[in-house]
Design a protein around this motif. Structure first.
Motif, PDB file in Angstrom:
ATOM      1  N   PRO A 117       0.838  -1.113   0.063  1.00  0.00           N
ATOM      2  CA  PRO A 117      -0.358  -0.339  -0.200  1.00  0.00           C
ATOM      3  C   PRO A 117       1.043   1.068   0.320  1.00  0.00           C
ATOM      4  CG  PRO A 117      -0.985  -2.071   1.832  1.00  0.00           C
ATOM      5  CD  PRO A 117       0.364  -1.895   0.942  1.00  0.00           C
ATOM      6  N   LYS A 118       1.868   1.346   0.146  1.00  0.00           N
ATOM      7  CA  LYS A 118       2.632   2.595   0.002  1.00  0.00           C
ATOM      8  C   LYS A 118       3.473   2.542  -1.057  1.00  0.00           C
ATOM      9  CE  LYS A 118       4.882   1.802   4.989  1.00  0.00           C
ATOM     10  NZ  LYS A 118       6.392   0.774   5.611  1.00  0.00           N
ATOM     11  N   ASP A 119       3.417   1.885  -1.764  1.00  0.00           N
ATOM     12  CA  ASP A 119       3.872   2.440  -2.774  1.00  0.00           C
ATOM     13  C   ASP A 119       2.131   2.928  -3.789  1.00  0.00           C
ATOM     14  OD1 ASP A 119       6.491   1.045  -2.520  1.00  0.00           O
ATOM     15  OD2 ASP A 119       5.541  -0.492  -3.043  1.00  0.00           O
ATOM     16  N   LEU A 120       1.165   2.869  -3.413  1.00  0.00           N
ATOM     17  CA  LEU A 120      -0.224   3.194  -4.011  1.00  0.00           C
ATOM     18  C   LEU A 120      -0.083   4.786  -3.233  1.00  0.00           C
ATOM     19  CD1 LEU A 120      -2.668   0.666  -3.619  1.00  0.00           C
ATOM     20  CD2 LEU A 120      -1.407   0.996  -6.263  1.00  0.00           C
ATOM     21  N   PHE A 121      -0.478   5.174  -4.595  1.00  0.00           N
ATOM     22  CA  PHE A 121      -0.327   6.862  -4.206  1.00  0.00           C
ATOM     23  C   PHE A 121      -2.229   7.720  -4.764  1.00  0.00           C
ATOM     24  CE2 PHE A 121      -0.176  11.745  -5.156  1.00  0.00           C
ATOM     25  CZ  PHE A 121       0.975  12.126  -3.896  1.00  0.00           C
ATOM     26  N   VAL A 122      -2.505   8.059  -3.987  1.00  0.00           N
ATOM     27  CA  VAL A 122      -4.121   8.327  -4.382  1.00  0.00           C
ATOM     28  C   VAL A 122      -4.410  10.022  -4.257  1.00  0.00           C
ATOM     29  CG1 VAL A 122      -6.420   7.367  -2.883  1.00  0.00           C
ATOM     30  CG2 VAL A 122      -4.772   5.506  -3.295  1.00  0.00           C
ATOM     31  N   VAL A 123      -5.320  10.516  -4.923  1.00  0.00           N
ATOM     32  CA  VAL A 123      -5.652  11.178  -5.406  1.00  0.00           C
ATOM     33  C   VAL A 123      -6.761  11.990  -5.150  1.00  0.00           C
ATOM     34  CG1 VAL A 123      -5.237  13.143  -7.298  1.00  0.00           C
ATOM     35  CG2 VAL A 123      -3.303  11.751  -6.680  1.00  0.00           C
ATOM     36  N   SER A 124      -8.138  12.669  -5.036  1.00  0.00           N
ATOM     37  CA  SER A 124      -9.020  13.038  -4.675  1.00  0.00           C
ATOM     38  C   SER A 124      -9.197  14.545  -5.247  1.00  0.00           C
ATOM     39  CB  SER A 124      -9.715  12.663  -3.503  1.00  0.00           C
ATOM     40  OG  SER A 124      -9.473  11.619  -2.810  1.00  0.00           O
ATOM     41  N   VAL A 125     -10.355  14.193  -6.395  1.00  0.00           N
ATOM     42  CA  VAL A 125     -10.310  15.218  -7.009  1.00  0.00           C
ATOM     43  C   VAL A 125     -11.864  15.950  -6.500  1.00  0.00           C
ATOM     44  CG1 VAL A 125     -11.251  16.406  -8.783  1.00  0.00           C
ATOM     45  CG2 VAL A 125      -9.456  14.853  -9.191  1.00  0.00           C
TER      46      VAL A 125
END
Length: 596
Positions: free
Chosen positions: A347-355
């Motif tokens: 999970p540390k390698d996932l970068f989640v962006v919310s618009v």
């Protein structure tokens, strides 16, 4: 009605109208700066001065009322010279770095200079000391403030919070929290309504653009983006689309062209929220009809601005909040657990962006409880305005983009999720599913819309009676559930006063922090269209009505999630990943008994 003459034109206007309103009614545009329609008329900037025959001094047209027989001139040499001098004085204490300002070409002060024909800065005077206050959601730059006080009105009179005001006097005047405190040490809800009405770059969302570009450029990160329901109803406006045009497919295509590895829809998270929140409501109602102790009314928890407000203003009533995280943080939690397992990734390698249409969600994602095992559910929040800017930076021809679909497995959603972006939508979505779960039948309203809670009144209410219920809900037979909906923090205080005093007649309350809901959020495009809320709401309702599946429990992707991973709504795993706690706060953000 009275009759007056403006620039030789006979005009009829109500006797309580201002000169500016009378001029507007016949298409005569008087320059303005501090005025904000139907909200804020204080005559502070004086840019709107006009010449009235018989009056010794020029008059501020935004506050002076019309009189029968009045003769007004809006474009005499005396008026034009006065406006130029006033503008020169305002700009003498303002930075001249327009090319580097995020409001360049979208700044009312800049546009006013062009309209007035200003081609040089003639006055060089003393400058006030610059102060920049960067909170998790909102950035204040006092050097760009022109003291129009629109933000004060939005905060104090519209939202009824009063986190900011005019401090000091004369040349030392500044708009800030009391005693010049940083914004995030006060009871500011981070709703961002102040950033929407600010005419310059003095107030803005705290930018996450650079951290998103950096993540996209990092080959070691898988960058996942999700978009809120209200964004699709407004993102087209910065690119010339009429207000309220849904641009769902073009938005998904643009995000893919920008290089995001996965383009998901927060509508999926909204459907998930209904499963959790609807089940939580049924648990509380079941306890109540069984004579057991239950904390009612239950109040929705999707709006982080509202959550921060209740933590400050009503800390003793936090038990009434649903424990559900907001849809985008729920989805972020699923991306970094369920989806990460599917990918076989850390999970540390996932970068989640919310618009998001919201500035308060920038504050929300840095709360320690919005994560698991030290990993935040969401890493960055872009407002609708920030995304529009990034699309331009990327050189994407938004208007001519072919439409695209969201990616699986978190791109499929029902119509109930689309209406999360408008006041009453969360309540309606919840009632659609709860009614089916209890009775086995769709809710008995026209086209599934709970019409009493549709619209923009400050407080709306409805009653739902359960009849011919399923055997497992026999205790609900004949029970009438009373619900209420409000948007804007002023309305929330009206409802919470009764809740606090034990007088509330309701079982379920929806609160959205911004007036009108997320369609009018603090991160949405600024617009001069008067009925923008109605137009954006219509776009979301059209998205809902255009879908085959219109109830959250019908979503097969959500059903699969529970089958493969979560087990059941409000079960042990979902409670750990999808639910949260709240922080009682004092007026100056003391964090009393802080569980964080």
């Amino acid at each position: 009605m009275v009759e007056l003459t403006i620039n030789g034109i006979k005009v009829q206007a109500p006797e309580d109208a201002t000169i500016m309103q009378a001029a507007d009614s016949v298409g005569i545009r008087i320059p303005r700066l501090c005025k904000y329609k139907d909200i804020h008329n204080i005559g502070a900037c004086r840019i709107c001065v006009v010449e009235v025959e018989g009056a010794r001094n020029l008059q501020a047209s935004c506050v002076v009322k019309v009189r029968d027989g009045m003769v007004v001139h809006t474009n005499t040499e005396r008026v034009r010279m006065a406006r130029r001098i006033i503008y020169d004085l305002i700009i003498s204490d303002h930075p001249k770095d327009c090319m580097g300002c995020f409001r360049n070409q979208n700044c009312e002060l800049q546009k006013l200079g062009y309209d007035l024909g200003v081609d040089e800065y003639r006055i060089q005077g003393e400058r006030r000391e610059k102060h920049v206050d960067i909170s998790p959601s909102i950035t204040r730059d006092t050097s760009k403030c022109i003291l129009c006080r629109r933000c004060v009105t939005a905060c104090r009179d519209i939202q009824k919070v009063g986190a900011i005001g005019t401090q000091n006097r004369g040349f030392q005047s500044v708009v800030s929290p009391s005693m010049g405190l940083p914004l995030d040490t006060t009871d500011c809800s981070m709703c961002g309504q102040c950033t929407v009405v600010c005419p310059t770059g003095a107030l803005s969302e705290t930018f996450h653009v650079n951290r998103v570009w950096k993540a996209l450029a990092d080959p070691s990160r898988r960058v996942v983006v999700q978009t809120a329901p209200a964004v699709r109803a407004a993102l087209g406006e910065p690119f010339g689309y009429p207000c309220g045009t849904p641009v769902t497919g073009k938005m998904a295509a643009a995000l893919k062209a920008m290089g995001f590895d996965d383009v998901f829809d927060t509508d999926w998270g909204a459907d998930l929220t209904i499963m959790e929140e609807g089940t939580e409501l049924l648990h509380r109602l079941t306890a109540a009809v069984s004579g057991k102790e239950a904390v009612l009314p239950m109040i929705t928890s999707c709006s982080p601005g509202w959550i921060k407000h209740i933590e400050h203003a009503w800390p003793d009533d936090l038990g009434h909040l649903s424990t559900c995280k907001s849809p985008h943080t729920m989805q972020g939690a699923m991306i970094k657990s369920y989806y990460a397992e599917k990918l076989g990734m850390d999970p540390k390698d996932l970068f989640v962006v919310s618009v998001m249409p919201c500035t308060a969600k920038k504050y929300e994602i840095q709360r320690p409880v919005m994560g698991n095992n030290g990993i935040p559910d969401v890493d960055a929040v872009l407002t609708t305005r920030e995304l529009a800017r990034m699309i331009r930076t990327a050189g994407i021809d938004f208007c001519n983009m072919p439409e695209a679909e969201f990616d699986a497995p978190m791109g499929l959603s029902t119509g109930a999720a689309d209406i999360f972006g408008v006041t009453g939508g969360v309540m309606e979505a919840a009632l659609r599913t709860v009614h089916v779960l209890v009775t086995g039948r769709p809710i008995p309203f026209d086209n599934l819309h709970v019409t009493p809670i549709v619209g923009f009144e400050q407080i709306k209410e409805a009653e739902i009676k359960f009849e011919n219920v399923l055997p497992e809900f026999a205790a609900f037979e004949g029970v009438t559930v009373k619900v209420a909906v409000t948007s804007g923090l002023a309305g929330s205080d009206i409802l919470l006063k009764d809740v606090h005093e034990g007088k509330s007649p309701y079982h379920f309350i929806e609160v959205m922090g911004c007036p009108g809901g997320c369609i009018a959020g603090g991160g949405q495009p600024r617009t001069e269209v008067e009925n923008f809320r109605e137009l954006r709401a219509k776009a979301l309702y059209s998205e809902d009505e255009g879908k085959t599946m219109r109830m959250s429990h019908e979503n097969p992707a959500i059903q699969q999630l529970y089958k493969e991973y979560l087990g059941e709504p409000c079960g042990e795993r979902s409670h750990h990943l999808l639910h949260t706690t709240y922080t009682p706060r004092g007026f100056f953000n003391e964090r009393l008994n802080d569980p964080e």
